[in-house]
Write an enzyme that holds these catalytic residues in place. Structure first.
Site, PDB file in Angstrom:
ATOM      1  N   LEU A 529       0.756  -1.165  -0.092  1.00 27.41           N
ATOM      2  CA  LEU A 529      -0.077   0.102   0.095  1.00 27.41           C
ATOM      3  C   LEU A 529       0.830   1.254  -0.148  1.00 27.41           C
ATOM      4  O   LEU A 529       0.395   2.277  -0.485  1.00 27.41           O
ATOM      5  CB  LEU A 529      -0.840   0.028   1.185  1.00 27.41           C
ATOM      6  CG  LEU A 529      -1.952  -0.995   1.307  1.00 27.41           C
ATOM      7  CD1 LEU A 529      -2.686  -1.045   2.832  1.00 27.41           C
ATOM      8  CD2 LEU A 529      -3.051  -0.892   0.327  1.00 27.41           C
ATOM      9  N   GLY A 530       1.875   1.167   0.404  1.00 28.46           N
ATOM     10  CA  GLY A 530       2.831   2.335   0.676  1.00 28.46           C
ATOM     11  C   GLY A 530       3.932   2.128   1.535  1.00 28.46           C
ATOM     12  O   GLY A 530       4.281   1.011   2.215  1.00 28.46           O
ATOM     13  N   GLY A 532       5.824   3.714   4.843  1.00 23.64           N
ATOM     14  CA  GLY A 532       5.793   4.789   5.985  1.00 23.64           C
ATOM     15  C   GLY A 532       7.564   4.867   6.418  1.00 23.64           C
ATOM     16  O   GLY A 532       8.210   4.252   5.964  1.00 23.64           O
ATOM     17  N   GLY A 533       7.344   5.742   7.509  1.00 21.25           N
ATOM     18  CA  GLY A 533       8.682   6.062   7.991  1.00 21.25           C
ATOM     19  C   GLY A 533       9.270   4.869   8.627  1.00 21.25           C
ATOM     20  O   GLY A 533      10.548   4.799   8.943  1.00 21.25           O
ATOM     21  N   PRO A 536       7.492  -0.626   5.340  1.00 24.37           N
ATOM     22  CA  PRO A 536       6.397  -0.698   4.007  1.00 24.37           C
ATOM     23  C   PRO A 536       4.896  -1.262   4.862  1.00 24.37           C
ATOM     24  O   PRO A 536       4.847  -1.784   5.807  1.00 24.37           O
ATOM     25  CB  PRO A 536       6.796  -1.688   3.123  1.00 24.37           C
ATOM     26  CG  PRO A 536       7.888  -2.557   3.984  1.00 24.37           C
ATOM     27  CD  PRO A 536       8.397  -1.657   5.020  1.00 24.37           C
ATOM     28  N   VAL A 537       3.908  -0.830   4.126  1.00 23.92           N
ATOM     29  CA  VAL A 537       2.718  -1.368   4.627  1.00 23.92           C
ATOM     30  C   VAL A 537       2.067  -2.358   3.510  1.00 23.92           C
ATOM     31  O   VAL A 537       2.257  -1.811   2.178  1.00 23.92           O
ATOM     32  CB  VAL A 537       1.766  -0.097   4.852  1.00 23.92           C
ATOM     33  CG1 VAL A 537       0.388  -0.819   5.517  1.00 23.92           C
ATOM     34  CG2 VAL A 537       2.339   0.863   5.931  1.00 23.92           C
ATOM     35  N   LYS A 551       1.842  -3.497   8.852  1.00 20.71           N
ATOM     36  CA  LYS A 551       2.868  -2.830   8.756  1.00 20.71           C
ATOM     37  C   LYS A 551       4.271  -3.485   9.055  1.00 20.71           C
ATOM     38  O   LYS A 551       4.074  -4.044  10.193  1.00 20.71           O
ATOM     39  CB  LYS A 551       2.604  -1.527   9.822  1.00 20.71           C
ATOM     40  CG  LYS A 551       3.998  -0.630  10.014  1.00 20.71           C
ATOM     41  CD  LYS A 551       3.588   0.639  10.396  1.00 20.71           C
ATOM     42  CE  LYS A 551       4.346   1.642   9.526  1.00 20.71           C
ATOM     43  NZ  LYS A 551       3.903   2.866   9.152  1.00 20.71           N
ATOM     44  N   ASP A 648       5.095  12.376  13.949  1.00 21.88           N
ATOM     45  CA  ASP A 648       5.046  12.449  12.572  1.00 21.88           C
ATOM     46  C   ASP A 648       3.963  12.700  12.005  1.00 21.88           C
ATOM     47  O   ASP A 648       3.369  11.866  11.187  1.00 21.88           O
ATOM     48  CB  ASP A 648       5.711  11.125  12.062  1.00 21.88           C
ATOM     49  CG  ASP A 648       6.342  11.087  10.629  1.00 21.88           C
ATOM     50  OD1 ASP A 648       6.442  12.348  10.304  1.00 21.88           O
ATOM     51  OD2 ASP A 648       6.582  10.101  10.111  1.00 21.88           O
TER      52      ASP A 648
END
Ligand SMILES: *[C@@H]1O[C@H](CO)[C@@H](O)[C@H](O)[C@H]1NC(C)=O
Ligand SMILES: *[C@@H]1O[C@H](CO)[C@@H](O)[C@H](O)[C@H]1NC(C)=O
Ligand SMILES: *[C@@H]1O[C@H](CO)[C@@H](O)[C@H](O)[C@H]1NC(C)=O
Ligand SMILES: *[C@@H]1O[C@H](CO)[C@@H](O)[C@H](O)[C@H]1NC(C)=O
Ligand SMILES: *[C@@H]1O[C@H](CO)[C@@H](O)[C@H](O)[C@H]1NC(C)=O
Ligand SMILES: *[C@@H]1O[C@H](CO)[C@@H](O)[C@H](O)[C@H]1NC(C)=O
Ligand SMILES: *[C@@H]1O[C@H](CO)[C@@H](O)[C@H](O)[C@H]1NC(C)=O
Ligand SMILES: *[C@@H]1O[C@H](CO)[C@@H](O)[C@H](O)[C@H]1NC(C)=O
Ligand SMILES: *[C@@H]1O[C@H](CO)[C@@H](O)[C@H](O)[C@H]1NC(C)=O
Ligand SMILES: *[C@@H]1O[C@H](CO)[C@@H](O)[C@H](O)[C@H]1NC(C)=O
Length: 839
Positions: A529-530, A532-533, A536-537, A551, A648
């Protein structure tokens, strides 16, 4: 006294209050007096002294109040039990008494400071900028008497609470009788020097709340007390003195601690923007704070979700099972019957994260280590428990309890370890409870039976996880965290509990790596899905059809599996409609994963920054999103027990559910990554360029105000549909915040509104949002409102203050050095900044 005189006096008072640079004086000599109506103002105009009437009372008292706070806030009262009936009062210096207050009768003083002056003509009284009213010798400046020695109900910065061990002089706070009567009330807030000295709030003679002992850096019963940049706390405990003083490093911040008539102690800070005192700590706040709520030898655990909050300490049982059954814990617990507690193979069971029991009769030896403390306690048969006197890592000192253990309670995330003496049978039982924890010295033979029990456990775990996988639907009821289940502590060796067994203690489902792997098609790119800091998710579908978001945390999270698990269990307790829900976790081998609910509408940035999708967000919806985010942050900051600073916040960390309700994601990551421990040992700055407040980005100082900054940026993005960074491609030094500020100053702020909103928005509401956002991004953290203020401002029509210059001139080049950025080019994680939590 007629009404004309009255109004003259009132006018004079108001005049003096409103006129900070008037001809005010801060002191007077023995040939002068202070009449009712005269006001002394300290040299920097911070405090004022004069006659006043509290609440609806007509009586007159001499008191000190904040000169710059419009609502009357009395911090000290001289003649609290001897008011003047009318406005004939007079404050004077007198050889016989020092300071005296006269009523109509000018001969016999109503009140006196009780000091005898050898040369009254050489004395002066002065109101200092700390709020202290002092009487001193003109030449030598020697202080003869000071108001800070006789506190009323308010503790001001630089005021002491405690006692002078030599003169037995005692400094403590006493509540007023009522809002209308500052007379000596029933509640006192003091340090009790007996045993291991403790902070106490008494109601009459009875302890009402116990702040506990000073454990190196804080009171044992005040877990909220963490190193804080506005306070400079000095605790003194030596032969001469036992005291605490809260200094303040910025004296334009007005902070006070007040004990009220009902026995609540509260620390609050004056907020100039909202013209209100904003509470930031108070006690007692919950059942378990009440002294002796669960009687002797018990532990009060407010997080025992649906059970009774009282539990007996290890080795004890309810004294009255009947009362206990009726949920009345006040009779407490007694030692289980028929056990031998003297040199008969006893040991200690650790009860973690507690406020240690009442130590009024405890014995202290500051030179012993924890190990020696244990030996010391074991040797003396009357010793019931021990603990360290210093909570910090490496802290030493030994406190031992003899007799009943009173008023122990559990906290979620911070607290001391208490070691309770138990007999050999109980010890074995505790060992059985945390099976798998074996003495590495092999002191205990492993019996076949215990192996069998262990096997049974393993089988039942396997059974449960299979069952759970079948059901696939994670259980949602609140879980009880391991804090109530004491972990075992043996003679010499702290036993390791088998990490895998921790999952038994929690209802938060543990997911198997294989389950997750299957659900996400082996973490395939198409499921991603994307990024993040923190890693990955992936989207996943469980065999039941439930959609999840996984996550997968970066491998080097800096935490062991056990700590990770504990953090996740804590964070999973945070539940709010504007936070993404955690469904479970997975920790296996090197992998650490968090399983969240899947939100089909993805994140806010995919809407507001998309030409095609942002038309779906009309103004009403955007305002709802803004308010939802604000409430979510407020919950993290204030309403939850953990006090999470997100660190964040950004559009991509706000997810939208099917009905477009915003839900904040990635909260608690700083905790999972171990960065906000008190010791500030990890020292990583985590955040995203463009959303970071200047003090955080530059100095690593983070506080709730850093989140407020990020929120402000987010609001501007939602209103304008433009990203803060990369707003002007041709001018990298400018950004949205700067641009909005420029327009705001020129009264053209409406120009930034997203054109896709068309004309269909209420101008007043939009401008209000912009103004609130600008207040949030102000350069100085102290100027920014707190989230509670923001929520208030969003929900009410109260007049807003004018924003000051925002912080927007940050250049990327200022702080990318040492950057070990993970994935997302905008997210930076870099080392070697000091981290201070503002609480
Ligand atoms: C008080 O005495 C001082 C000298 O000690 C003198 O300078 C001052 O003028 C006197 N003030 C009044 C009001 O008498
Ligand atoms: C105050 O007023 C009461 C009643 O009017 C009177 O009895 C009392 O003596 C007065 N006290 C003083 C100090 O003037
Ligand atoms: C002064 O002494 C009197 C009589 O002993 C006492 O009632 C009063 O509280 C004392 N005042 C102060 C300020 O200690
Ligand atoms: C103090 O001053 C008064 C008048 O100013 C004077 O009468 C008195 O003698 C002085 N007392 C001393 C001890 O100097
Ligand atoms: C103070 O305590 C006494 C006895 O405990 C009680 O009668 C009285 O009402 C209390 N006063 C206040 C102001 O709470
Ligand atoms: C803090 O307290 C210490 C000791 O009391 C003092 O030396 C120091 O100057 C204080 N710092 C500030 C900023 O007030
Ligand atoms: C503290 O322990 C040390 C070492 O056992 C001992 O020498 C000392 O006397 C103890 N101090 C007190 C006050 O008991
Ligand atoms: C054990 O501790 C108690 C309480 O402090 C003390 O009175 C007693 O002397 C101690 N006994 C021994 C053998 O040290
Ligand atoms: C501990 O477990 C063993 C084996 O299951 C059992 O025999 C023993 O009785 C247990 N001990 C206690 C104190 O329950
Ligand atoms: C102290 O606080 C005031 C008001 O909150 C603020 O304006 C000022 O900048 C602060 N000073 C320092 C040195 O932080």
């Amino acid at each position: 006294m007629n009404s004309t005189q009255w109004s003259m006096i009132t006018t004079l008072l108001i005049f003096l209050l409103l006129l900070p640079y008037g001809n005010s004086i801060d002191s007077f000599a023995s040939n002068q007096t202070i009449k009712d109506g005269d006001v002394l103002v300290s040299s920097r105009k911070l405090f004022a002294l004069g006659f006043f009437s509290p609440g609806n009372s007509g009586k007159r008292y001499v008191g000190v109040w904040y000169n710059k706070v419009p609502e009357q806030t009395i911090v000290w009262v001289a003649n609290r039990d001897n008011p003047v009936n009318d406005t004939s009062g007079l404050l004077a210096i007198n050889g016989d008494g020092g300071l005296v207050i006269y009523g109509k009768d000018r001969k016999v003083p109503l009140w006196s400071a009780n000091v005898t002056l050898s040369s009254p003509n050489n004395s002066m009284a002065k109101l200092l900028d700390t709020g202290n009213f002092v009487l001193f010798e003109k030449g030598s400046q020697r202080i003869l008497w000071e108001g800070f020695d006789y506190p009323s109900n308010t503790m001001l910065p630089f005021m002491k609470i405690g006692l002078n061990r030599r003169s037995r002089f005692n400094w403590f706070l006493t509540s007023w009788k009522s809002l209308d009567d500052p007379g000596t009330g029933n509640c006192t807030y003091r340090i009790d020097p007996s045993g291991f000295p403790q902070l106490f709030l008494y109601k009459g003679q009875a302890p009402w709340w116990r702040g506990g002992s000073w454990i190196g850096h804080r009171w044992s019963g005040v877990p909220e007390m963490t190193p804080n940049f506005i306070f400079n706390i000095s605790f003194v405990n030596n032969q001469d003195e036992l005291s605490i003083m809260y200094g303040i490093t910025n004296d334009s911040v007005f902070s006070r601690m007040v004990i009220d008539e009902s026995g609540i102690v509260e620390r609050s800070t004056w907020h100039e923007q909202v013209h209100q005192w904003i509470k930031f700590w108070s006690a007692p706040v919950e059942q378990c704070d009440n002294y002796g709520k669960c009687g002797p030898n018990s532990n009060c655990d407010p997080y025992n979700a649906d059970q009774f909050e009282c539990t007996c300490l290890p080795g004890f049982e309810p004294k009255s099972p009947h009362d206990w059954y009726l949920r009345d814990g006040s009779s407490g617990c007694i030692r289980k019957k028929g056990v031998s507690m003297c040199q008969n193979g006893e040991g200690f069971v650790k009860v973690p994260l507690v406020k240690a029991p009442d130590s009024s009769t405890a014995r202290v030896n500051m030179s012993l280590s924890l190990k020696e403390c244990e030996k010391e306690c074991l040797r003396n048969c009357s010793c019931m428990a021990y603990s360290s006197t210093d909570d910090r890592p490496g802290g030493t000192g030994c406190v031992t309890w003899h007799g009943d253990l009173m008023d122990t309670r559990t906290y979620t995330n911070i607290g001391q370890d208490l070691y309770v003496r138990v007999d050999s049978i109980e010890l074995a039982k505790q060992r059985n409870k945390s099976s798998g924890s074996l003495s590495n010295k092999g002191k205990l033979a492993i019996s076949l039976a215990s192996v069998l029990v262990f096997c049974c456990l393993v089988i039942s775990i396997a059974y449960w996880s299979i069952k759970m996988r079948r059901k696939d639907k994670p259980r949602q009821n609140q879980f009880s965290f391991g804090a109530t289940t004491p972990s075992i502590y043996l003679d010499d060796s702290p036993c390791r509990t088998d990490p895998d067994n921790t999952r038994l203690k929690s209802d938060l489902p543990f997911f198997d790596l294989s389950t997750i792997s299957a659900a996400t098609q082996n973490f395939s790119n198409s499921n991603r899905l994307g990024e993040g800091g923190f890693g990955p998710v992936y989207k996943g579908v469980l065999s039941s059809g439930t959609e999840i978001a996984v996550k997968r945390l970066c491998k080097n999270s800096g935490q062991g599996n056990e700590e990770f698990k504990n953090e996740v269990l804590l964070i999973a307790k945070l539940q709010h409609r504007n936070l993404v829900r955690i469904l479970g976790y997975c920790v296996q081998d090197e992998e650490k994963m968090l399983i969240y609910e899947y939100l089909p509408n993805k994140s806010l940035d995919s809407f507001i920054f998309s030409e095609t999708k942002r038309v779906f967000l009309d103004w009403t919806r955007r305002l709802e999103i803004i308010c939802g985010i604000a409430r979510g942050i407020l919950y993290l900051h204030q309403d939850s027990r953990l006090r999470i600073i997100h660190r964040d916040l950004k559009a991509s960390n706000v997810l939208l559910d099917a009905s477009m309700n915003p839900k904040i994601a990635d909260f608690g990551m700083a905790r999972i990554f171990g960065t906000n421990q008190i010791e500030a040992n990890t020292n990583r700055v985590v955040g995203t360029y463009g959303y970071m407040s200047p003090e955080y980005a530059m100095e690593g100082l983070f506080s709730v105000k850093s989140d407020v900054y990020s929120f402000g940026v987010l609001v501007l993005e939602i209103v304008s549909g433009k990203k803060n960074t990369g707003y002007y491609h041709d001018n990298p030094d400018s950004n949205l915040v700067g641009h909005v500020w420029d327009l705001w100053k020129e009264g053209r702020a409406l120009e930034i509104i997203d054109t896709s909103l068309g004309e269909s928005y209420p101008i007043g509401e939009v401008l209000r949002c912009i103004q609130i956002a600008l207040l949030c991004v102000q350069e100085l953290a102290n100027d920014r409102p707190t989230m509670s203020t923001v929520v208030f401002m969003l929900g009410n029509d109260a007049v807003l203050p004018s924003p000051r210059k925002p912080a927007f001139l940050l250049k990327r080049s200022n702080y990318t050095s040492g950057d070990t950025s993970t994935g997302d080019a905008n997210t930076i994680n870099y080392v070697s900044c000091s981290v201070v939590e503002a609480r």
